[in-house]
Design a protein around this motif. Structure first.
Motif, PDB file in Angstrom:
ATOM      1  N   ALA A   8      95.675  25.801  -7.791  1.00 58.14           N
ATOM      2  CA  ALA A   8      95.044  24.536  -8.174  1.00 58.14           C
ATOM      3  C   ALA A   8      93.845  24.347  -7.248  1.00 58.14           C
ATOM      4  CB  ALA A   8      96.026  23.381  -8.019  1.00 58.14           C
ATOM      5  N   PRO A   9      92.705  23.927  -7.809  1.00 56.33           N
ATOM      6  CA  PRO A   9      91.488  23.861  -6.990  1.00 56.33           C
ATOM      7  C   PRO A   9      91.645  23.029  -5.719  1.00 56.33           C
ATOM      8  CG  PRO A   9      90.954  23.621  -9.306  1.00 56.33           C
ATOM      9  CD  PRO A   9      92.455  23.615  -9.211  1.00 56.33           C
ATOM     10  N   ARG A  10      92.450  21.958  -5.764  1.00 54.07           N
ATOM     11  CA  ARG A  10      92.553  21.080  -4.593  1.00 54.07           C
ATOM     12  C   ARG A  10      93.707  21.423  -3.666  1.00 54.07           C
ATOM     13  NH1 ARG A  10      90.376  15.172  -6.185  1.00 54.07           N
ATOM     14  NH2 ARG A  10      90.620  14.867  -3.970  1.00 54.07           N
ATOM     15  N   SER A  11      94.545  22.357  -4.052  1.00 51.77           N
ATOM     16  CA  SER A  11      95.732  22.652  -3.237  1.00 51.77           C
ATOM     17  C   SER A  11      95.353  23.333  -1.916  1.00 51.77           C
ATOM     18  CB  SER A  11      96.682  23.570  -4.011  1.00 51.77           C
ATOM     19  OG  SER A  11      97.611  24.152  -3.119  1.00 51.77           O
ATOM     20  N   THR A 199      82.653  29.345  -0.753  1.00 54.94           N
ATOM     21  CA  THR A 199      82.679  29.660  -2.185  1.00 54.94           C
ATOM     22  C   THR A 199      83.939  29.143  -2.884  1.00 54.94           C
ATOM     23  OG1 THR A 199      83.585  31.823  -1.628  1.00 54.94           O
ATOM     24  CG2 THR A 199      81.226  31.716  -2.014  1.00 54.94           C
ATOM     25  N   LEU A 200      84.789  28.412  -2.167  1.00 56.05           N
ATOM     26  CA  LEU A 200      86.032  27.920  -2.777  1.00 56.05           C
ATOM     27  C   LEU A 200      85.770  26.947  -3.921  1.00 56.05           C
ATOM     28  CD1 LEU A 200      88.459  27.090   0.185  1.00 56.05           C
ATOM     29  CD2 LEU A 200      88.793  28.822  -1.597  1.00 56.05           C
ATOM     30  N   GLY A 201      84.686  26.177  -3.793  1.00 52.68           N
ATOM     31  CA  GLY A 201      84.456  25.088  -4.751  1.00 52.68           C
ATOM     32  C   GLY A 201      85.304  23.905  -4.321  1.00 52.68           C
ATOM     33  N   TYR A 202      85.112  22.779  -4.895  1.00 54.10           N
ATOM     34  CA  TYR A 202      85.836  21.550  -4.600  1.00 54.10           C
ATOM     35  C   TYR A 202      85.669  21.104  -3.165  1.00 54.10           C
ATOM     36  CZ  TYR A 202      88.560  18.325  -7.237  1.00 54.10           C
ATOM     37  OH  TYR A 202      88.929  17.264  -7.984  1.00 54.10           O
TER      38      TYR A 202
END
Ligand SMILES: N[C@@H](CCC(=O)N[C@@H](CS)C(=O)NCC(=O)O)C(=O)O
Length: 202
Positions: A8-11, A199-202
């Motif tokens: 999950a992007p925010r995990s 580069t993870l994003g979020y």
């Protein structure tokens, strides 16, 4: 077929695995990263009874099957790709794993504090939040006080701390921790500029 990492992007736990993966030479090409929402995507439960991210679906070379628990996943990838993020023996191993436990605990406390705060009718709310905040403060103080580790090569423990701090800073910006802990803050400032993190994003 490559391995598949469900995230999950925010995990913060998934971020820990994704940063480690990007830091391991040759590993990233072997793993496809697929976003998944553990709260709504029940197909994940067929791979992981806990229905949590991160979950890693292994490839035929590994005999198939799935791994879960961010620490288990990173240790598997490190062993398979000689990632050098998990020292194999001696005091440095236990120090890296201990620091990983601090990072994981920090992320868990930030998540629990946030979730408890969503429910104003919960009679235990203030007590639970105060306990999480005590843990957050103590972990930050401890990591700043033992800051010699910030001069060492990146390992699993440092990645766990960095991704937990990143989660804390994004999820709970009202907790201002950096000014009072300059060594930890200085290291975190460098950590987030690493390509694996940026580069993870979020
Ligand atoms: N100890 C696990 C924690 C994983 C975890 O709690 N993941 C959260 C997202 S941050 C999740 O999938 N939650 C869904 C749920 O609790 O049902 C690990 O290190 O991977």
């Amino acid at each position: 077929m490559p391995m598949t990492l469900f995230y999950a992007p925010r995990s913060p736990f998934a971020a820990k695995v994704r940063v480690c993966l990007a830091e391991m030479a040759g590993a990233k090409d072997e793993v496809e990263e697929v976003p998944a929402d553990p709260w709504t995507d029940e197909t994940l439960r067929a791979l992981n009874p806990l229905c949590k991210v991160p979950t890693l679906r292994l490839d035929a070379a590994a005999g198939g099957g799935n791994l879960y628990g961010s620490s288990v996943i990173v240790q598997y990838l490190d062993a398979r790709f000689d990632g050098k993020l998990v020292p194999t023996e001696g005091p440095t191993r236990w120090d890296a794993l201990r620091r990983e436990a601090l990072g994981d605990g920090l992320a868990e406390a930030v998540i629990r504090r946030f979730v408890e705060g969503l429910d104003p009718d919960n009679a235990r709310r203030d007590k639970v939040i105060a306990r999480q905040e005590a843990a957050i403060t103590a972990v930050l103080d401890h990591l700043d006080a033992e800051a010699a580790w910030t001069e060492s090569a990146l390992d699993l423990g440092a990645v766990a701390v960095g991704t937990a701090l990143r989660y804390l800073t994004g999820r709970s910006p009202e907790i201002t921790w950096q000014a009072e802990r300059p060594r930890l803050a200085g290291w975190f400032g460098r950590f987030i500029t690493r390509p694996s993190v940026a580069t993870l994003g979020y």
